[in-house]
Structures are given as C-alpha cells and as structure tokens.
Design an enzyme around this catalytic site. Structure first.
Site, PDB file in Angstrom:
ATOM      1  N   ASP A  51      13.406  42.291 -69.150  1.00 28.52           N
ATOM      2  CA  ASP A  51      14.360  42.775 -70.161  1.00 28.52           C
ATOM      3  C   ASP A  51      15.477  41.769 -70.378  1.00 28.52           C
ATOM      4  O   ASP A  51      16.610  42.138 -70.670  1.00 28.52           O
ATOM      5  CB  ASP A  51      14.909  44.146 -69.741  1.00 28.52           C
ATOM      6  CG  ASP A  51      15.742  44.783 -70.845  1.00 28.52           C
ATOM      7  OD1 ASP A  51      15.614  44.365 -72.010  1.00 28.52           O
ATOM      8  OD2 ASP A  51      16.530  45.698 -70.540  1.00 28.52           O
TER       9      ASP A  51
ATOM     10  N   ASP B 199      14.891  42.204 -77.397  1.00 28.15           N
ATOM     11  CA  ASP B 199      15.362  43.335 -76.587  1.00 28.15           C
ATOM     12  C   ASP B 199      14.769  44.624 -77.112  1.00 28.15           C
ATOM     13  O   ASP B 199      15.338  45.266 -77.958  1.00 28.15           O
ATOM     14  CB  ASP B 199      16.892  43.350 -76.622  1.00 28.15           C
ATOM     15  CG  ASP B 199      17.495  44.351 -75.665  1.00 28.15           C
ATOM     16  OD1 ASP B 199      16.759  44.928 -74.848  1.00 28.15           O
ATOM     17  OD2 ASP B 199      18.712  44.581 -75.751  1.00 28.15           O
TER      18      ASP B 199
ATOM     19  N   HIS C 292      11.006  47.829 -72.026  1.00 25.07           N
ATOM     20  CA  HIS C 292      11.338  49.082 -72.728  1.00 25.07           C
ATOM     21  C   HIS C 292      11.019  48.966 -74.213  1.00 25.07           C
ATOM     22  O   HIS C 292      11.337  47.979 -74.867  1.00 25.07           O
ATOM     23  CB  HIS C 292      12.777  49.535 -72.476  1.00 25.07           C
ATOM     24  CG  HIS C 292      13.855  48.659 -73.024  1.00 25.07           C
ATOM     25  ND1 HIS C 292      14.314  48.761 -74.313  1.00 25.07           N
ATOM     26  CD2 HIS C 292      14.591  47.668 -72.448  1.00 25.07           C
ATOM     27  CE1 HIS C 292      15.290  47.879 -74.501  1.00 25.07           C
ATOM     28  NE2 HIS C 292      15.471  47.201 -73.393  1.00 25.07           N
TER      29      HIS C 292
ATOM     30  N   GLU D 296      15.786  53.134 -72.928  1.00 24.54           N
ATOM     31  CA  GLU D 296      16.615  52.299 -72.047  1.00 24.54           C
ATOM     32  C   GLU D 296      18.013  52.133 -72.614  1.00 24.54           C
ATOM     33  O   GLU D 296      18.998  52.153 -71.890  1.00 24.54           O
ATOM     34  CB  GLU D 296      15.974  50.906 -71.869  1.00 24.54           C
ATOM     35  CG  GLU D 296      16.632  50.052 -70.779  1.00 24.54           C
ATOM     36  CD  GLU D 296      17.845  49.256 -71.245  1.00 24.54           C
ATOM     37  OE1 GLU D 296      18.615  48.795 -70.390  1.00 24.54           O
ATOM     38  OE2 GLU D 296      18.043  49.101 -72.469  1.00 24.54           O
ATOM     39  N   GLU D 297      18.091  51.956 -73.951  1.00 22.54           N
ATOM     40  CA  GLU D 297      19.363  51.516 -74.543  1.00 22.54           C
ATOM     41  C   GLU D 297      20.482  52.548 -74.466  1.00 22.54           C
ATOM     42  O   GLU D 297      21.635  52.189 -74.249  1.00 22.54           O
ATOM     43  CB  GLU D 297      19.153  51.102 -76.007  1.00 22.54           C
ATOM     44  CG  GLU D 297      18.307  49.842 -76.187  1.00 22.54           C
ATOM     45  CD  GLU D 297      18.959  48.586 -75.625  1.00 22.54           C
ATOM     46  OE1 GLU D 297      20.067  48.663 -75.082  1.00 22.54           O
ATOM     47  OE2 GLU D 297      18.332  47.518 -75.730  1.00 22.54           O
TER      48      GLU D 297
ATOM     49  N   HIS E 207      21.141  42.960 -79.594  1.00 16.22           N
ATOM     50  CA  HIS E 207      21.858  44.086 -80.205  1.00 16.22           C
ATOM     51  C   HIS E 207      22.401  43.736 -81.585  1.00 16.22           C
ATOM     52  O   HIS E 207      23.373  44.337 -82.027  1.00 16.22           O
ATOM     53  CB  HIS E 207      23.005  44.563 -79.310  1.00 16.22           C
ATOM     54  CG  HIS E 207      22.567  45.088 -77.980  1.00 16.22           C
ATOM     55  ND1 HIS E 207      23.410  45.733 -77.114  1.00 16.22           N
ATOM     56  CD2 HIS E 207      21.365  45.081 -77.343  1.00 16.22           C
ATOM     57  CE1 HIS E 207      22.754  46.095 -76.026  1.00 16.22           C
ATOM     58  NE2 HIS E 207      21.510  45.691 -76.138  1.00 16.22           N
TER      59      HIS E 207
END
Lengths: 466, 466
Positions: free
Chosen positions: B358, B296, B284, B330-331, B429
């Site tokens: 991922d 990520d 993603h 995606e997130e 994140h």
C-alpha cells in the site's frame, strides 16, 4: 504567452545554462570590451545592486496576483489591474504615466465540462480553448476519433464526420505542439467533426489542463474545442486501443460578448538629451482566466517596469527615453500591440529598441536579439556587464508577440528576456500559474538584466545599430 | 493509503536506493545463504521471469481504472470492482475465490467549494476531508486564523473562536504532517472554530489538493474540514502577513448515508501439504473518490494478486496456502481489516505471514518486516533471490493498515512491499492518482518480488520464525 518564438526543451535549456556558466569564466574577447563600455560599469553595478538587494519585484507581483488575480481581456479584473498599474507607476515617480485606449475582444468561458460516457463514465479535467465557440443546449455527444498528426487526420477523413476528434499529441516543444491547438479545430471541422479535444499543450503535469487560443479558419464551421489533461488523453487512447467505442460529452457555454474598452499602460523616464528617441521595455498585463497570470505574464510586466523604477530611484536618467508598456490582450487577439503600432506610427522610426519579457521570470540567461550585426555586437558588449549574474548570453531571434507589429513596421531592433524555461510549459495557461513558482531572487536578477540593458541602450552615444 | 508506518522523504528514499544498489554488489554473508535456499533458485527465476516478461499487471490495473475508476466505500464503483475481481480471479484459475461480507461506512462528498471573499475574491482548489461533516445551507463564512503548529493554535486559542482555522504546515513527511489532517479539525473545534482548512498533505504539486480522512474527537463539535492546494494556502498566508482581514466561504454537502454492504475479495492457491497454514498477500480495493485509485491502491491489489496468478500459471503450488485478499474500506474506516480479523479468528494462529502492498508500485526496494529474529534472517535470505531486480532490502517495520488488526491479534509476522516513494506523496489522494504515473516494468518487478517472497515463505520446510 509568447507564440512567435520556438522554445527549447528544458534539457536543452539546462545544457545552455551550463555553457553560460562555463563561458562566463572566460575572458571576453577585446571586441566585446569597447572603450565606451567602461562608462557603464558603475551605473550597471548600481542598477544590479538595487534590483537584487530586495524582493520588491516579487512582492509587487504578489500584490497584483493576490489582490486582483487573473486578468482576461474584457474583465473587470484587467480593468482593475490597469488602474492599479497607473497608480503604482505614479507612486514610483515615473513620468508621463497614462493609458492608451484599445478595444479588445471579450471571450467568456462560462460553465464547461467534458466526460467520457462510453465505455465507462468518467469526468475529464478540461479547459475550453480560448476563443472557442460553445456547444448548444445539453452539449454535444459523439464518438471520439483519436489521431496524432494532421496527416493521420487527413487519411482518416471519412471517419471524422460527426465525431469529436482528439489530437493526442505528446508534448515535444511548444512550437511543434501548439500547431494542433491553433489549427486543429478547423482541420477537424473541415472533415465534418462536431468537436475537437486536444491533449493539453505542455509537459505532463498532475491532471493539469492548459488553455490557450485557437484560430478558426474563415471558410469552415466553427466547432467547440477544449484541452484535456494528459491523463485523460491517455485514458481515451487506451480505450480506443482496446477497440472500445468511445463516446464523449462536451458542454461549453463559451461565447463572445461585444468588444470591450481596455488599454495599454505606459510610463516613462524621459531622456535627458534625446527624449524623442525611445527604448521600449514591456510585458503583457492580460492573462488567461485560470491561475493567477503570475508567470504569463505578470512577471514580465513587473520586471520590465522595475527597470524604470530603479533608474528613477537611483536618479539615473539616460540620454534617450525609456518607456515601459504593459500590453493588453496579448493572449487572445494581440490588439494591444497592434494599437500601439497604429497609435505611435509617427514616432516608430525613433524607436531605438523594443524589448518584451514573456517567457517567465525564472533564472535569467540573457536576451534574444533581432537586428543588424552592429547592434548585435553592441548588445553583446552590454551583456558582459551582466556576467556577474550569469545573464550575459545573447541569442538569435529576439522579439515578442506585442512588439512584433511595431518591429515589423519600422524595422525596430527587438529583444526578448531569455530565462531558464524548465518550468514555464509545465504551468503556463494552467490553474497552477501562481507566484509560488517564481523565486524572488531569480526574478530580481531578471529585473537587473532588463534595467542594465535598457539603460545602456538608451544612453549609448550612438544609436543602437549605427 | 498506508497510515500506520511513517514515510521517508524522497531524498532519503533515494539514498536508500543507492545503498541497495551498492549493497547488492557485495557477496552475501554465509548466514544469508542457508542450504535450503538453493531449492528456491529455480522457482524464483521462473516467477521473476514470468512477471517481468510481460505488462500483464499494468494492463490489468489499466482495465480496472479505466473501466471502473475510483472506488470509494459504499459506491456502485467499488461493488463493480469487487465483482470484476471475482470474475478475473476465477479466470486466472485461482481457488476458493469468494467474497467476505463487510458493512462499510458510506461517506458522500457532494458538491463543495471554498473561496476567498476578503480581501479579494478568489476561488480555491480544495477537497473536503473524508468523513467530514458538511456545512449548512449557503455554507460558512468566517475570518481565517492561520497557524502552523498545534502549540501555536493553543497559544492563540482566544482568536480561534468563530473562525476558520488554517493549518498551513509545509509538507515534511507523511507521519509528521498528517497529524494536522487527522486531529486538526477537533483541535480547532475545541477552541470554538467553525471550520478547518489544511494545506494539502503532500509535496507541493500543480494546484493539487489531497483529500484523506479526518478523525473527530468524541467530545467536541464536528466542524467541516477541507484540504486546499499549497498555492492557495500560500496566498492566504501572504494575505494574513500583509495584515489583511481574510474571510473565506466554505460550502460542503458532505454527509454519511447508512452503512452499505461491501466485501473483501479472497482467492487462493491451496497448499499441497499444509493447506490450513496460510500466507496472506494483499492490497486494498477501495480508494478515495478522486483520481483513479491507481497508486493507492489498485496497484497493490494487482501486484499481490499477480503472485498467485503467476504461481498458478507456472504450476508452482507451495507447501502452504497462499491467499490474496483485496480489502474493502481501508481509506475511511478500516472495516475490511477488522472484519477479516473477526471472521478468521479461529485460523489466525495458522497464519504464517501477512503482507500488504500500500505504498505504491514504483521501483521495488524490498520489504519491511515485523517478526522475530529467526523470521527476519529467513526473509533476508529469501530476499537474496531478488538481488537481480534490486528488491532485496529488508527493513524494520513491516505491516499495513488492513493486516494490522490480525497481526496484533495473533502475533502474525507482517510484511510490506517497500518501493521508491518519490512520487507517492505527490499524487496520493489527488485527482492525479492515475495509472500513467506507474511504469509497467517497475510494477512487474513489484509483482515478481511479492511472488518470490510469498512462494518461498509458503513453501519453507519450517514455519517462518521457527
């Protein structure tokens, strides 16, 4: 933080630890077991037992860092910490508890930011260097020149004019790498640079900047200087390597206000026979203005203070006076250590030993020692009392930034608490210098080691080194 | 980040690695060496050789993260990344390169802060949770209730009213701990809480907060929610343990703007015999709005895309079409994966396999697989071609958040790239999700593994699972 003594890389420290553990299983040689030592086995056991049977030291440090937090020179927070320490020392029953006035510089960070403007806009994670000047108005915006050594800067002198110089020096050890933080700003300014950035001096973290003091040369313009995270330094390096013109904007409101009144905090256990002879144990109560100042150096304050608290609690009063000093202004001026030298000049000749803990309160390894061979043999013998907590190593080069002036003035033997340094340069001078990085049991062992060393040195029949 | 599949603790992953290494030295059983496999030894060698003989993948990811940076849904940065990917795929010579429109939510973080007001004032290091509502005006100020489980919250329901609830849950593994981030805000709101804080979901770092999405329940008030660093959570816990009344102020400007147009990016190597049968590989392209979205999931995009670039470069055109999809959103929404399912519904039955990367592009271990036993035996056999790079492990449970909807719709076999996960939940994140955490050689091996798996599955005489 300590700045006078080089630090080993973590792996080297770990090797040293292994050596200690193995060495501890060998029988000490007869020269390490003088007859006078036997009298100290019982008090050493009691001091160690008292220290390691509770988490008092860690709990006290938690109260300091939670109720007050970080403590930069000139801030109300440092004033509160000083007042708190006096109150707590009195509660502990220490004697002659008082403060000794010291005027300290008051550097104010203010708002600050750094961003990459070209070839693409990115905010950077930064911390202005302590004692830096600020930028004017909207900040400075300039092309970046990336260098990796002073020699490379000199070779590219013409290219530095009007630029922001980035010293992108990978961390090796503190002594090697901190040179660029201390001297880099003026080295860059000498070639006409308008600002300086440095890859943060410490192990690569998690977008973690490390602040710390710079030292401007007297004969060149002061330019603003800041540390950026290793990640941001890497990004600037990649951009430069691709041939991009890299432009950075740096904004810093940093400035000095007028000097402020501060103080060293002093408490004692007065000696029972020779109270005018003094053993000093110490840490510095001031810290940088990020994180909680837990490792640098709230921990050092508490473990040295613990030595006295425990002696008092156990009613162990040595022959000579043991004095704890919590220094002010170690980080950006050293005024506390200088003031002590000047205020105590008349009694420095009766200072038997001075000890500072400013390398963290992680697993203790032993002590550094500076002094004559007789003194070294004595502290080596005392250290055998710490074999049970594996803190029995005596290494060359004891001292500390705050005790340094007094040591130099009167040739006072100096000691430093030596610990497993693996974590120290990952967190020191960062927002991550918080108490959770410190293990209560390791910290208690630090207190035990200082207590035994200070007690025995203060109680010896002969003066240390004679 | 991946959210459908639980993650093992790093130590467990390390144990699995050891098993792989040992296992790789054993001779595969005859069932793992079918005759058809021999035809793939040469192309596998060439694909692996091409991937691991350069740092092309890492360099491409560096360009993405340096020239664009992080890429939250609805931002110009994600738009630029989409346009860049189309341009680059065309440069690579991929076929049928295009975007597929997806409307995505546009969540805006805005300014935000959290501070302890009582018993002592401290700024906290925080990140608002994705999709959170903001606070009004000057923010909310309320007493903190610390809990550690949903059950404890329920038991203390009366005490939650009007409070800010802190879920201080130490990180164990992602699946266990993320429940509090996802469901915590509404669980707290149900008892009348006015705000929610969570100890950041990830390994303890260096004052490192982890953002990530929350999911509000439909039937309770939406309250603002943020993650705080483990250090700040520890401090709040200590304050509460001391019996202090702990008051926190939380200010968040977070809000949603109108949905924005975005897109999945698609490129192909058209199949030479059955072009209408498709193998999808994917990552993603969107990320959170902190760090660089390197792990990520920029890395997942690049290594799956690499599979096609390398096939093209080596002129290896498999029997079926291999399609790379770089997902949007995606997130915080999963709209890219849902849109693909809807837009490609007519051809999903001809999707032979879908793969998503991922979980980071660290040292590859192999793949997770979801599908029938015949398919599993086949991918196990293909994986033996990856023994040389120790990426030959096939574990249960392959899939991904974006391929999930299509897998479910048409029972498409699913795979996930599995890697050494030790670093992933330290940086994901967070502001520290930057490319320096990724090793170019490990990333190249990830690309090699995906290339071999995708090529062989796409080229098999029989359809996977038949």
């Amino acid at each position: 933080m300590r700045r006078r003594f080089g630090f080993m890389l973590p792996l080297v420290v770990f090797a040293a630890v292994t050596t200690t553990i193995l060495g501890a299983q060998q029988t000490p040689s007869p020269s390490q077991k003088p007859a006078w030592l036997d009298a100290y086995r019982d008090p050493a056991s009691r001091l160690i037992g008292e220290a390691v049977s509770s988490t008092f030291a860690w709990d006290r440090l938690a109260v300091l860092t939670d109720s007050i937090g970080n403590r930069l020179s000139g801030t109300p927070a440092l004033d509160r910490a000083i007042a708190w320490a006096v109150t707590e020392m009195n509660k502990d029953g220490l004697e002659n508890v008082h403060t000794e006035k010291v005027m300290v510089p008051k550097w104010v960070r203010g708002n600050e930011s750094a961003e990459i403007v070209e070839p693409a806009r990115h905010a950077m994670v930064m911390l202005g260097l302590g004692d830096s000047v600020g930028t004017t108005g909207d900040g400075i915006q300039a092309e970046v020149l990336v260098v990796h050594t002073f020699e490379e800067l000199d070779a590219k002198a013409a290219a530095a004019k009007g630029r922001i110089v980035l010293f992108n020096v990978p961390y090796t050890n503190y002594g090697e790498t901190v040179r660029f933080r201390s001297g880099g700003p003026s080295r860059a300014a000498r070639h006409g640079a308008v600002g300086m950035l440095i890859r943060a001096v410490g192990h690569s973290g998690l977008r973690t900047p490390h602040t710390g003091a710079l030292q401007y040369a007297g004969d060149v313009k002061k330019i603003p200087a800041a540390a950026i995270s290793s990640e941001d330094a890497d990004r600037l390096q990649r951009m430069a390597d691709r041939g991009s013109k890299v432009i950075v904007r740096l904004k810093m409101d940093a400035h000095f206000d007028a000097d402020a009144e501060s103080a060293n905090v002093v408490g004692e256990i007065r000696g029972r026979e020779r109270p005018d002879e003094v053993v000093v144990v110490s840490g510095h109560l001031d810290s940088w203005d990020v994180g909680a100042g837990a490792t640098d150096d709230g921990g050092g304050c508490v473990v040295t203070w613990e030595a006295l608290r425990i002696m008092k609690k156990l009613n162990l009063r040595p022959r000579r006076t043991v004095r704890v000093v919590l220094w002010t202004n170690e980080e950006n001026g050293g005024r506390g250590g200088l003031a002590y030298r000047d205020q105590h000049r008349a009694e420095l000749a009766r200072h038997v030993m001075m000890l500072e803990s400013d390398g963290g309160v992680f697993r203790p390894l032993g002590f550094g020692f500076t002094g004559n061979e007789t003194g070294r043999e004595t502290v080596k013998a005392i250290a055998t009392l710490l074999t049970g907590i594996a803190a029995d190593q005596i290494s060359p080069g004891g001292g500390g930034a705050d005790i340094g002036p007094s040591m130099a003035e009167a040739r006072v033997p100096g000691m430093s608490l030596e610990v497993d340094g693996a974590k120290y340069f990952l967190i020191h001078h960062t927002p991550a210098d918080t108490i959770d990085k410190i293990d209560p049991a390791e910290m208690a062992k630090c207190a035990a080691a200082v207590a035994v060393m200070a007690y025995v040195v203060a109680d010896l029949p002969q003066r240390l080194g004679e």
